[in-house]
Design an enzyme around this catalytic site. Structure first.
Site, PDB file in Angstrom:
ATOM      1  N   GLY A  43       0.800  -1.222   0.000  1.00  0.00           N
ATOM      2  CA  GLY A  43       0.000   0.000   0.000  1.00  0.00           C
ATOM      3  C   GLY A  43       0.831   1.270   0.000  1.00  0.00           C
ATOM      4  CB  ALA A 119     -11.615  -4.706  -6.121  1.00  0.00           C
ATOM      5  CB  VAL A 185       2.987  14.201   9.659  1.00  0.00           C
ATOM      6  CG1 VAL A 185       4.027  13.271  10.204  1.00  0.00           C
ATOM      7  CG2 VAL A 185       1.849  14.342  10.620  1.00  0.00           C
ATOM      8  CB  VAL A 239      -1.129  29.044  -0.453  1.00  0.00           C
ATOM      9  CG1 VAL A 239      -0.635  28.884  -1.886  1.00  0.00           C
ATOM     10  CG2 VAL A 239      -0.032  28.697   0.541  1.00  0.00           C
ATOM     11  CB  ALA A 270       2.530  18.338   2.468  1.00  0.00           C
ATOM     12  CG  ASP A 313      -4.959   5.996   5.751  1.00  0.00           C
ATOM     13  OD1 ASP A 313      -4.803   5.709   6.955  1.00  0.00           O
ATOM     14  OD2 ASP A 313      -4.076   6.519   5.052  1.00  0.00           O
ATOM     15  CG  HIS A 445      21.724   4.480  34.318  1.00  0.00           C
ATOM     16  ND1 HIS A 445      21.284   5.768  34.118  1.00  0.00           N
ATOM     17  CD2 HIS A 445      23.066   4.551  34.508  1.00  0.00           C
ATOM     18  CE1 HIS A 445      22.321   6.589  34.182  1.00  0.00           C
ATOM     19  NE2 HIS A 445      23.426   5.882  34.420  1.00  0.00           N
TER      20      HIS A 445
HETATM   21  P1  FAD Z   1      -3.025   2.102   2.063  1.00  0.00           P
HETATM   22  O1  FAD Z   1      -1.701   1.842   2.620  1.00  0.00           O
HETATM   23  O2  FAD Z   1      -3.261   3.406   1.390  1.00  0.00           O
HETATM   24  O3  FAD Z   1      -3.309   0.912   1.043  1.00  0.00           O
HETATM   25  C1  FAD Z   1      -4.451   0.884   0.246  1.00  0.00           C
HETATM   26  C2  FAD Z   1      -4.176   0.031  -0.966  1.00  0.00           C
HETATM   27  O4  FAD Z   1      -5.416  -0.199  -1.622  1.00  0.00           O
HETATM   28  C3  FAD Z   1      -3.276   0.676  -2.005  1.00  0.00           C
HETATM   29  O5  FAD Z   1      -2.176  -0.150  -2.270  1.00  0.00           O
HETATM   30  C4  FAD Z   1      -4.150   0.825  -3.251  1.00  0.00           C
HETATM   31  O6  FAD Z   1      -3.447   0.524  -4.447  1.00  0.00           O
HETATM   32  C5  FAD Z   1      -5.203  -0.243  -3.009  1.00  0.00           C
HETATM   33  N1  FAD Z   1      -6.486   0.048  -3.657  1.00  0.00           N
HETATM   34  C6  FAD Z   1      -7.232   1.176  -3.560  1.00  0.00           C
HETATM   35  N2  FAD Z   1      -8.386   1.038  -4.250  1.00  0.00           N
HETATM   36  C7  FAD Z   1      -8.359  -0.205  -4.786  1.00  0.00           C
HETATM   37  C8  FAD Z   1      -9.269  -0.950  -5.592  1.00  0.00           C
HETATM   38  N3  FAD Z   1     -10.457  -0.453  -5.952  1.00  0.00           N
HETATM   39  N4  FAD Z   1      -8.901  -2.190  -5.974  1.00  0.00           N
HETATM   40  C9  FAD Z   1      -7.714  -2.726  -5.603  1.00  0.00           C
HETATM   41  N5  FAD Z   1      -6.830  -2.070  -4.826  1.00  0.00           N
HETATM   42  C10 FAD Z   1      -7.147  -0.837  -4.428  1.00  0.00           C
HETATM   43  N6  FAD Z   1       1.849   6.296   8.800  1.00  0.00           N
HETATM   44  C11 FAD Z   1       2.493   5.902   9.915  1.00  0.00           C
HETATM   45  O7  FAD Z   1       1.871   5.289  10.794  1.00  0.00           O
HETATM   46  N7  FAD Z   1       3.825   6.151  10.089  1.00  0.00           N
HETATM   47  C12 FAD Z   1       4.538   6.827   9.167  1.00  0.00           C
HETATM   48  O8  FAD Z   1       5.739   7.048   9.360  1.00  0.00           O
HETATM   49  C13 FAD Z   1       3.893   7.273   7.996  1.00  0.00           C
HETATM   50  N8  FAD Z   1       4.571   7.944   7.056  1.00  0.00           N
HETATM   51  C14 FAD Z   1       3.925   8.330   5.922  1.00  0.00           C
HETATM   52  C15 FAD Z   1       4.646   9.045   4.977  1.00  0.00           C
HETATM   53  C16 FAD Z   1       4.029   9.463   3.816  1.00  0.00           C
HETATM   54  C17 FAD Z   1       4.827  10.241   2.784  1.00  0.00           C
HETATM   55  C18 FAD Z   1       2.668   9.140   3.588  1.00  0.00           C
HETATM   56  C19 FAD Z   1       1.989   9.554   2.309  1.00  0.00           C
HETATM   57  C20 FAD Z   1       1.941   8.438   4.521  1.00  0.00           C
HETATM   58  C21 FAD Z   1       2.563   8.035   5.709  1.00  0.00           C
HETATM   59  N9  FAD Z   1       1.876   7.356   6.699  1.00  0.00           N
HETATM   60  C22 FAD Z   1       2.515   6.974   7.839  1.00  0.00           C
HETATM   61  C23 FAD Z   1       0.443   7.030   6.559  1.00  0.00           C
HETATM   62  C24 FAD Z   1       0.281   5.554   6.137  1.00  0.00           C
HETATM   63  O9  FAD Z   1       0.952   5.343   4.924  1.00  0.00           O
HETATM   64  C25 FAD Z   1      -1.197   5.208   5.988  1.00  0.00           C
HETATM   65  O10 FAD Z   1      -1.880   5.556   7.175  1.00  0.00           O
HETATM   66  C26 FAD Z   1      -1.369   3.724   5.737  1.00  0.00           C
HETATM   67  O11 FAD Z   1      -0.692   3.322   4.576  1.00  0.00           O
HETATM   68  C27 FAD Z   1      -2.845   3.377   5.608  1.00  0.00           C
HETATM   69  O12 FAD Z   1      -2.980   2.013   5.382  1.00  0.00           O
HETATM   70  P2  FAD Z   1      -4.252   1.409   4.637  1.00  0.00           P
HETATM   71  O13 FAD Z   1      -4.041  -0.060   4.651  1.00  0.00           O
HETATM   72  O14 FAD Z   1      -5.488   1.958   5.226  1.00  0.00           O
HETATM   73  O15 FAD Z   1      -4.187   1.961   3.144  1.00  0.00           O
HETATM   74  P1  NAD Z   2      -1.669  16.714   7.949  1.00  0.00           P
HETATM   75  O1  NAD Z   2      -3.120  16.764   8.184  1.00  0.00           O
HETATM   76  O2  NAD Z   2      -0.771  16.101   8.956  1.00  0.00           O
HETATM   77  O3  NAD Z   2      -1.101  18.190   7.707  1.00  0.00           O
HETATM   78  C1  NAD Z   2      -1.621  19.032   6.722  1.00  0.00           C
HETATM   79  C2  NAD Z   2      -1.266  20.448   7.123  1.00  0.00           C
HETATM   80  O4  NAD Z   2      -1.587  21.305   6.059  1.00  0.00           O
HETATM   81  C3  NAD Z   2      -2.050  20.925   8.346  1.00  0.00           C
HETATM   82  O5  NAD Z   2      -1.175  21.539   9.240  1.00  0.00           O
HETATM   83  C4  NAD Z   2      -3.050  21.899   7.753  1.00  0.00           C
HETATM   84  O6  NAD Z   2      -3.444  22.900   8.652  1.00  0.00           O
HETATM   85  C5  NAD Z   2      -2.260  22.444   6.584  1.00  0.00           C
HETATM   86  N1  NAD Z   2      -3.048  23.000   5.489  1.00  0.00           N
HETATM   87  C6  NAD Z   2      -4.198  22.519   4.975  1.00  0.00           C
HETATM   88  N2  NAD Z   2      -4.610  23.299   3.956  1.00  0.00           N
HETATM   89  C7  NAD Z   2      -3.677  24.279   3.827  1.00  0.00           C
HETATM   90  C8  NAD Z   2      -3.535  25.383   2.963  1.00  0.00           C
HETATM   91  N3  NAD Z   2      -4.442  25.638   2.019  1.00  0.00           N
HETATM   92  N4  NAD Z   2      -2.458  26.174   3.091  1.00  0.00           N
HETATM   93  C9  NAD Z   2      -1.526  25.933   4.055  1.00  0.00           C
HETATM   94  N5  NAD Z   2      -1.625  24.909   4.907  1.00  0.00           N
HETATM   95  C10 NAD Z   2      -2.684  24.092   4.797  1.00  0.00           C
HETATM   96  O7  NAD Z   2      -1.500  16.023   6.518  1.00  0.00           O
HETATM   97  P2  NAD Z   2      -0.201  15.556   5.763  1.00  0.00           P
HETATM   98  O8  NAD Z   2       1.020  16.105   6.379  1.00  0.00           O
HETATM   99  O9  NAD Z   2      -0.479  15.809   4.329  1.00  0.00           O
HETATM  100  O10 NAD Z   2      -0.233  13.998   6.019  1.00  0.00           O
HETATM  101  C11 NAD Z   2      -1.373  13.220   5.597  1.00  0.00           C
HETATM  102  C12 NAD Z   2      -1.602  12.066   6.503  1.00  0.00           C
HETATM  103  O11 NAD Z   2      -0.530  11.144   6.397  1.00  0.00           O
HETATM  104  C13 NAD Z   2      -1.698  12.494   7.940  1.00  0.00           C
HETATM  105  O12 NAD Z   2      -2.965  12.129   8.437  1.00  0.00           O
HETATM  106  C14 NAD Z   2      -0.651  11.748   8.668  1.00  0.00           C
HETATM  107  O13 NAD Z   2      -1.146  11.121   9.807  1.00  0.00           O
HETATM  108  C15 NAD Z   2      -0.153  10.701   7.687  1.00  0.00           C
HETATM  109  N6  NAD Z   2       1.311  10.683   7.813  1.00  0.00           N
HETATM  110  C16 NAD Z   2       1.840  10.201   8.962  1.00  0.00           C
HETATM  111  C17 NAD Z   2       3.194  10.227   9.159  1.00  0.00           C
HETATM  112  C18 NAD Z   2       3.759   9.704  10.432  1.00  0.00           C
HETATM  113  O14 NAD Z   2       3.055   8.986  11.119  1.00  0.00           O
HETATM  114  N7  NAD Z   2       4.992  10.011  10.774  1.00  0.00           N
HETATM  115  C19 NAD Z   2       4.035  10.743   8.187  1.00  0.00           C
HETATM  116  C20 NAD Z   2       3.473  11.251   7.039  1.00  0.00           C
HETATM  117  C21 NAD Z   2       2.094  11.208   6.853  1.00  0.00           C
END
Ligand code: FAD
Ligand code: NAD
Length: 466
Positions: A43, A119, A185, A239, A270, A313, A445
């Site tokens: 994913g 799907a 984040v 923005v 982001a 998600d 420690h």
């Molecule tokens: P996803 O991981 O989004 O997986 C969904 C899958 O469903 C995808 O592979 C997609 O191809 C598939 N899919 C969708 N629709 C269909 C369909 N109709 N048929 C077949 N397949 C389909 N979270 C953390 O906890 N720690 C982190 O450090 C962290 N870092 C992140 C960094 C970034 C840059 C981003 C973008 C996200 C990060 N996240 C992090 C968030 C994390 O990736 C998501 O919360 C997590 O992947 C959600 O898992 P999920 O299984 O719900 O969905």
């Molecule tokens: P986020 O919700 O964490 O942050 C988005 C930020 O953009 C917020 O501070 C919001 O106020 C701001 N924002 C929204 N509209 C704006 C605008 N028009 N102009 C300026 N600022 C604006 O979302 P993200 O950073 O895009 O991350 C998406 C999701 O992915 C989050 O829910 C996060 O939990 C997950 N994620 C998790 C991790 C981690 O667990 N370390 C890392 C990356 C992503």
């Protein structure tokens, strides 16, 4: 007559929610399939999220420390430090490849049938995948999320000028100047990566501070520390426009009525993520999304349609891999007849900057708003022996406990190892522990975790080292 199905469980989506659910269901003897439209499993998290971002955060931290001579005070000098960005990206890709292949291996080992394609529901107990129809007793929607679009701005990840997180994980060169829209984040983690690699990074946040939802003390300290590291963080800005001009862009923003234009080589959008139900044809299954596109579920992940569940998600809640995974495992166990629930109030959140920021449970603001009498104790990392030895003294551990019962309500940490440390508090909270329970648990420690013990001591008595 009992209906027959192709599978007991069909999971749509092979991310942390979907693949964990499928593996546990198969481990418990259910005939299970998992479909994903991507070529690789894992994913968002494994392919374009958690894993590649952490690989680049680590690599960029090493580079930055060496290039800036951070270790010179230890007598370690490095000259002619250079950056081979394509090699750094290749290392990240190798990690991603290894882990996504690992899920294929686990599917094989546990006998999860992997289906490939998008799907689409063709009825309440059936989906079409690549021209074939499959039926299942239980269908789990784990289709995750996608980056939210920014009004009238077109993202072009391949071009590298206006990108979302996926593009920012694969830039071909280090931008001279990067403007990040959103101080959440992703903005801070990926902003940190490119800043360490040499970009001048401006973060534009429209709220009054970065990291909404985290404890106020964490937000304040992280803003100060990241600014000190060179991130130009601007809060309370609007923005107004993003214009692409060939290989660069300009961002027009408004602060307190004044307009300003900032040129950028790369603009990272982001501003959050939105649930992904594109192409699922939920209507054919009798499911409607809410006003924000999430699939409504009850505490047991049941949707409005019998036999169809949703996790991760695509449902309301923190968009975090571990929330998705825990929901997937718990759901699979319930489908196999084992009672299991997820503690949604105890989901840790971590920001993997340097230092890391982490929190679990109630923030101080939330505890106040709930009019819950509580005590707070904060212990500085600067008074922790190991943090001192490691020269990583920024940050603190803050514990919030119920005034009367001493039960821990929340904890918030800024520390180099905050992401690892917060697990202890999450576990303590899961067991209903008091601050005293934590204070009288023997901590090794010298470790950063002793700061947790000291903060817990401070709830009713006094820490030793502060
Ligand atoms: P996803 O991981 O989004 O997986 C969904 C899958 O469903 C995808 O592979 C997609 O191809 C598939 N899919 C969708 N629709 C269909 C369909 N109709 N048929 C077949 N397949 C389909 N979270 C953390 O906890 N720690 C982190 O450090 C962290 N870092 C992140 C960094 C970034 C840059 C981003 C973008 C996200 C990060 N996240 C992090 C968030 C994390 O990736 C998501 O919360 C997590 O992947 C959600 O898992 P999920 O299984 O719900 O969905
Ligand atoms: P986020 O919700 O964490 O942050 C988005 C930020 O953009 C917020 O501070 C919001 O106020 C701001 N924002 C929204 N509209 C704006 C605008 N028009 N102009 C300026 N600022 C604006 O979302 P993200 O950073 O895009 O991350 C998406 C999701 O992915 C989050 O829910 C996060 O939990 C997950 N994620 C998790 C991790 C981690 O667990 N370390 C890392 C990356 C992503």
């Amino acid at each position: 007559m009992t209906a027959t199905f192709d599978f007991d469980v069909l999971v749509i989506g092979g991310g942390p929610g979907g693949y964990a659910c499928a593996i546990r269901a198969a481990q418990l003897g259910l005939a299970t399939a998992c479909v994903d439209a991507r070529d690789t499993l894992g994913g968002t998290c494994l392919n374009v999220g958690c894993i590649p971002s952490k690989a680049l955060l680590t690599a960029s931290r090493h580079y930055h420390a060496m290039a800036r001579g951070d270790w010179s005070s230890y007598g370690i000098a490095a000259e002619n430090v250079s950056l081979d960005l394509s090699r750094m990206m290749a290392a990240k890709d190798e990690t991603v490849h290894g882990l996504t292949r690992g899920i294929d291996f686990l599917f094989g080992k546990h006998k999860v049938q992997r289906l490939h394609g998008r799907a689409t529901f063709s009825g309440p107990d059936r989906v079409s995948i690549a021209g074939r129809e499959f039926t299942a007793r239980s269908i789990v929607i784990a289709t995750g999320s996608d980056p939210s679009p920014f009004p009238s701005v077109e993202v072009d990840n391949a071009g590298g000028v206006v990108v979302d997180s996926t593009g920012a994980l694969a830039l071909k060169g280090v931008p001279g100047k990067m403007v990040v829209i959103g101080g959440g984040v992703i903005g801070l983690e990926l902003g940190s990566v490119w800043s360490r690699l040499g970009s001048q990074v401006v973060v534009l946040e429209y709220l009054d501070d970065i990291l909404p939802g985290m404890d106020r003390d964490v937000r304040t300290q992280m803003r100060q520390l990241l600014r000190r590291q060179g991130l130009d963080i601007r809060a309370s800005v609007q923005v107004r426009a993003v214009e692409r001009n060939g290989a660069s862009a300009t961002v027009t923003l408004e602060t307190g009525g004044a307009l300003e234009t900032i040129p950028a080589d790369t603009v990272l959008v982001a501003t959050g993520r939105r649930p992904n139900t594109t192409g699922l044809r939920l209507g054919a299954a009798g499911i409607e999304t809410d006003e924000r596109g999430f699939i409504p579920v009850d505490h047991a992940a049941k949707t409005a349609a019998s036999g169809i569940y949703a996790i991760g998600d695509v449902t309301k809640g923190p968009m975090l891999a571990h929330r998705a995974e825990d929901e997937g495992i718990a759901l699979a166990e319930r489908l196999a007849g084992i009672p299991r629930a997820v503690s949604h109030s105890i989901v840790p959140a971590v920001v993997y900057t340097d230092p890391e920021a982490a929190g679990v449970g109630l923030t101080e603001e939330a505890a106040k708003a709930a009019r819950r009498p509580f005590r707070v104790s904060t212990f500085p990392m600067a008074a922790n022996g190991r943090a001192k030895a490691n020269r990583e003294t920024d940050g603190f551990v803050k514990i919030i406990a119920d005034e009367k019962t001493d039960v821990i309500l929340g904890a918030h940490i800024v520390a180099s190892l905050a992401g690892t440390m917060i697990a202890q508090i999450a576990q303590a909270m899961e067991f209903g522990a008091t601050a005293e329970d934590v204070a009288y648990t023997c901590h090794a420690h010298p470790t950063h975790s002793e700061a947790i013990k000291e903060a817990a001591m401070g709830i009713r008595g006094r820490p030793i080292h502060a």
